[in-house]
Design a protein around this motif. Sequence first.
Motif, PDB file in Angstrom:
ATOM      1  N   GLY A   1      -3.976  -9.689   5.035  1.00  0.00           N
ATOM      2  CA  GLY A   1      -2.884 -10.368   5.711  1.00  0.00           C
ATOM      3  C   GLY A   1      -1.663  -9.480   5.882  1.00  0.00           C
ATOM      4  N   VAL A   2      -0.990  -9.619   7.019  1.00  0.00           N
ATOM      5  CA  VAL A   2       0.252  -8.901   7.273  1.00  0.00           C
ATOM      6  C   VAL A   2       1.304  -9.901   7.761  1.00  0.00           C
ATOM      7  CG1 VAL A   2      -0.729  -6.635   7.744  1.00  0.00           C
ATOM      8  CG2 VAL A   2      -0.558  -8.298   9.589  1.00  0.00           C
ATOM      9  N   VAL A   3       2.566  -9.551   7.560  1.00  0.00           N
ATOM     10  CA  VAL A   3       3.664 -10.445   7.897  1.00  0.00           C
ATOM     11  C   VAL A   3       4.577  -9.772   8.916  1.00  0.00           C
ATOM     12  CG1 VAL A   3       3.610 -11.568   5.642  1.00  0.00           C
ATOM     13  CG2 VAL A   3       5.107  -9.582   6.006  1.00  0.00           C
ATOM     14  N   GLU A   4       5.436 -10.574   9.527  1.00  0.00           N
ATOM     15  CA  GLU A   4       6.461 -10.026  10.402  1.00  0.00           C
ATOM     16  C   GLU A   4       7.353  -9.083   9.590  1.00  0.00           C
ATOM     17  OE1 GLU A   4       8.709 -12.277  13.821  1.00  0.00           O
ATOM     18  OE2 GLU A   4       9.790 -12.563  11.940  1.00  0.00           O
ATOM     19  N   GLY A   5       7.632  -7.925  10.151  1.00  0.00           N
ATOM     20  CA  GLY A   5       8.422  -6.927   9.431  1.00  0.00           C
ATOM     21  C   GLY A   5       7.593  -5.911   8.676  1.00  0.00           C
ATOM     22  N   ALA A   6       6.271  -6.134   8.576  1.00  0.00           N
ATOM     23  CA  ALA A   6       5.412  -5.164   7.906  1.00  0.00           C
ATOM     24  C   ALA A   6       5.444  -3.833   8.649  1.00  0.00           C
ATOM     25  CB  ALA A   6       3.976  -5.691   7.829  1.00  0.00           C
ATOM     26  N   VAL A   7       5.523  -2.733   7.898  1.00  0.00           N
ATOM     27  CA  VAL A   7       5.507  -1.383   8.464  1.00  0.00           C
ATOM     28  C   VAL A   7       4.121  -0.813   8.214  1.00  0.00           C
ATOM     29  CG1 VAL A   7       6.603   0.880   8.502  1.00  0.00           C
ATOM     30  CG2 VAL A   7       7.970  -1.161   7.959  1.00  0.00           C
ATOM     31  N   GLN A   8       3.284  -0.906   9.231  1.00  0.00           N
ATOM     32  CA  GLN A   8       1.889  -0.472   9.116  1.00  0.00           C
ATOM     33  C   GLN A   8       1.775   0.966   9.621  1.00  0.00           C
ATOM     34  OE1 GLN A   8      -1.352  -2.028  11.759  1.00  0.00           O
ATOM     35  NE2 GLN A   8      -1.956  -3.149   9.927  1.00  0.00           N
ATOM     36  N   VAL A   9       0.863   1.716   9.016  1.00  0.00           N
ATOM     37  CA  VAL A   9       0.709   3.128   9.386  1.00  0.00           C
ATOM     38  C   VAL A   9      -0.717   3.371   9.880  1.00  0.00           C
ATOM     39  CG1 VAL A   9       0.950   5.519   8.648  1.00  0.00           C
ATOM     40  CG2 VAL A   9       2.413   3.750   7.634  1.00  0.00           C
ATOM     41  N   PRO A  10      -0.909   3.521  11.192  1.00  0.00           N
ATOM     42  CA  PRO A  10      -2.239   3.825  11.742  1.00  0.00           C
ATOM     43  C   PRO A  10      -2.642   5.264  11.454  1.00  0.00           C
ATOM     44  CG  PRO A  10      -0.585   3.737  13.481  1.00  0.00           C
ATOM     45  CD  PRO A  10       0.110   3.319  12.217  1.00  0.00           C
ATOM     46  N   PRO A  11      -3.827   5.683  11.877  1.00  0.00           N
ATOM     47  CA  PRO A  11      -4.326   7.019  11.525  1.00  0.00           C
ATOM     48  C   PRO A  11      -3.434   8.175  11.974  1.00  0.00           C
ATOM     49  CG  PRO A  11      -6.140   5.648  12.262  1.00  0.00           C
ATOM     50  CD  PRO A  11      -4.895   4.861  12.503  1.00  0.00           C
ATOM     51  N   ASP A  12      -2.628   8.022  13.039  1.00  0.00           N
ATOM     52  CA  ASP A  12      -1.781   9.132  13.472  1.00  0.00           C
ATOM     53  C   ASP A  12      -0.562   9.320  12.577  1.00  0.00           C
ATOM     54  OD1 ASP A  12      -0.069   7.069  14.170  1.00  0.00           O
ATOM     55  OD2 ASP A  12      -0.059   7.512  16.314  1.00  0.00           O
ATOM     56  N   GLY A  13      -0.347   8.426  11.593  1.00  0.00           N
ATOM     57  CA  GLY A  13       0.732   8.578  10.637  1.00  0.00           C
ATOM     58  C   GLY A  13       2.081   8.086  11.113  1.00  0.00           C
ATOM     59  N   ARG A  14       2.193   7.596  12.374  1.00  0.00           N
ATOM     60  CA  ARG A  14       3.467   7.114  12.905  1.00  0.00           C
ATOM     61  C   ARG A  14       3.603   5.619  12.625  1.00  0.00           C
ATOM     62  NH1 ARG A  14       2.167  12.395  14.236  1.00  0.00           N
ATOM     63  NH2 ARG A  14       4.050  13.414  15.009  1.00  0.00           N
ATOM     64  N   PRO A  15       4.679   5.205  11.948  1.00  0.00           N
ATOM     65  CA  PRO A  15       4.792   3.796  11.552  1.00  0.00           C
ATOM     66  C   PRO A  15       4.937   2.847  12.745  1.00  0.00           C
ATOM     67  CG  PRO A  15       6.301   5.203  10.303  1.00  0.00           C
ATOM     68  CD  PRO A  15       5.775   6.032  11.422  1.00  0.00           C
TER      69      PRO A  15
ATOM     70  N   ARG B   1       0.822  -1.215   0.000  1.00  0.00           N
ATOM     71  CA  ARG B   1       0.000   0.000   0.000  1.00  0.00           C
ATOM     72  C   ARG B   1       0.853   1.260   0.000  1.00  0.00           C
ATOM     73  NH1 ARG B   1      -4.494  -2.141  -1.959  1.00  0.00           N
ATOM     74  NH2 ARG B   1      -5.040  -4.047  -0.801  1.00  0.00           N
ATOM     75  N   ALA B   2       2.057   1.183  -0.550  1.00  0.00           N
ATOM     76  CA  ALA B   2       2.910   2.377  -0.619  1.00  0.00           C
ATOM     77  C   ALA B   2       2.246   3.490  -1.417  1.00  0.00           C
ATOM     78  CB  ALA B   2       4.269   2.009  -1.226  1.00  0.00           C
ATOM     79  N   ASP B   3       1.438   3.106  -2.415  1.00  0.00           N
ATOM     80  CA  ASP B   3       0.795   4.124  -3.262  1.00  0.00           C
ATOM     81  C   ASP B   3      -0.357   4.836  -2.556  1.00  0.00           C
ATOM     82  OD1 ASP B   3      -0.873   1.928  -3.224  1.00  0.00           O
ATOM     83  OD2 ASP B   3      -1.300   1.964  -5.377  1.00  0.00           O
ATOM     84  N   TRP B   4      -0.649   4.481  -1.319  1.00  0.00           N
ATOM     85  CA  TRP B   4      -1.671   5.173  -0.548  1.00  0.00           C
ATOM     86  C   TRP B   4      -1.119   6.438   0.117  1.00  0.00           C
ATOM     87  CZ3 TRP B   4      -6.463   2.911   2.022  1.00  0.00           C
ATOM     88  CH2 TRP B   4      -7.070   1.969   1.180  1.00  0.00           C
ATOM     89  N   PHE B   5       0.192   6.675  -0.006  1.00  0.00           N
ATOM     90  CA  PHE B   5       0.822   7.783   0.705  1.00  0.00           C
ATOM     91  C   PHE B   5       1.349   8.820  -0.280  1.00  0.00           C
ATOM     92  CE2 PHE B   5       0.830   4.153   3.447  1.00  0.00           C
ATOM     93  CZ  PHE B   5       0.479   4.684   4.678  1.00  0.00           C
ATOM     94  N   THR B   6       1.442  10.071   0.195  1.00  0.00           N
ATOM     95  CA  THR B   6       1.923  11.151  -0.660  1.00  0.00           C
ATOM     96  C   THR B   6       3.409  10.968  -0.962  1.00  0.00           C
ATOM     97  OG1 THR B   6       2.513  12.564   1.210  1.00  0.00           O
ATOM     98  CG2 THR B   6       0.251  12.723   0.390  1.00  0.00           C
TER      99      THR B   6
END
Length: 286
Positions: free
Chosen positions: A227-241, A180-185
């Motif tokens: 699905g998510v994997v170990e090492g995934a960098v998820q970004v919650p609503p506050d924008g902090r990874p 989902r990298a394309d979801w970010f500016t």
Amino acid sequence: MIEVLRAGPLTTLQDLGRPGLAHLGVGRSGAVDRPSLRLANRLVGNAEGAPALETTFGGLVLRFTEAATVAVTGAPAPVRVDGRAHACCTPVTVRAGEVLELGMPTRGVRTYLALRGGVASELVLGSAATDLLSRLGPAPLRDGDTVELGRPVGPMPGVDHAAVAELPDEVVLRAVPGPRADWFTADSLTRLARVAYEVTAASDRIGLRLEGPALTRQRTHELPSEGVVEGAVQVPPDGRPVIFLADHPVTGGYPVVAVVHPDDVPLAAQVRPGQPLRFALEPPLL
């Protein structure tokens, strides 16, 4: 039996986890720093995946009611047996009646204590690992608990000491763009690749929470859980990874901007609160 005089901030039983069960909603769990677990077991002649103790910021004190050979790896911590200092990454013989103490690590977070023969424990879905998110496996150790030694299955390796690299002051994690990298500016992706983040005290075995420049989404609609994997960098609503570690959930509803290289996840697991962390994106997002 081994008596737990002090369990420290968090001591759990870990092996190599429960791989291959994500389709059933069960994460892998297991040691967060698997190379350190494997090394500790090899030093005492165990199979690499034998159950061992994972401590967070040390503080573990054990009394041995029978002689045992142990090895300490991972975050380097002071090791004392009846007051005598011993080195990490070295097999140590503890006699019956002696007390072993693990102090606060000088670097890193998680220290591993392997006992020759492993730890005898009931298996849950093929593993003795403690999963703090799903609450599978044995509970974390408490003061007054006892630990039962398993039976040795192989010879000692004949190694006096294993040399390991020192944990760095600033950690650089290799990563690839996430689904989902394309979801970010574009500006956000540039910041992720160039700015140092700081690990917060809210981090745990589930994930590292990072403080730093927030990432801004260009797509703001809801994302169905995936699905998510170990090492995934998820970004919650506050924008902090958040970097997922061993006890992460198997699905998530926030976009994954990047995924840390599997070989660098153990390094991420040893980053202390307040320590800087950077991402080296391969290939660059921009």
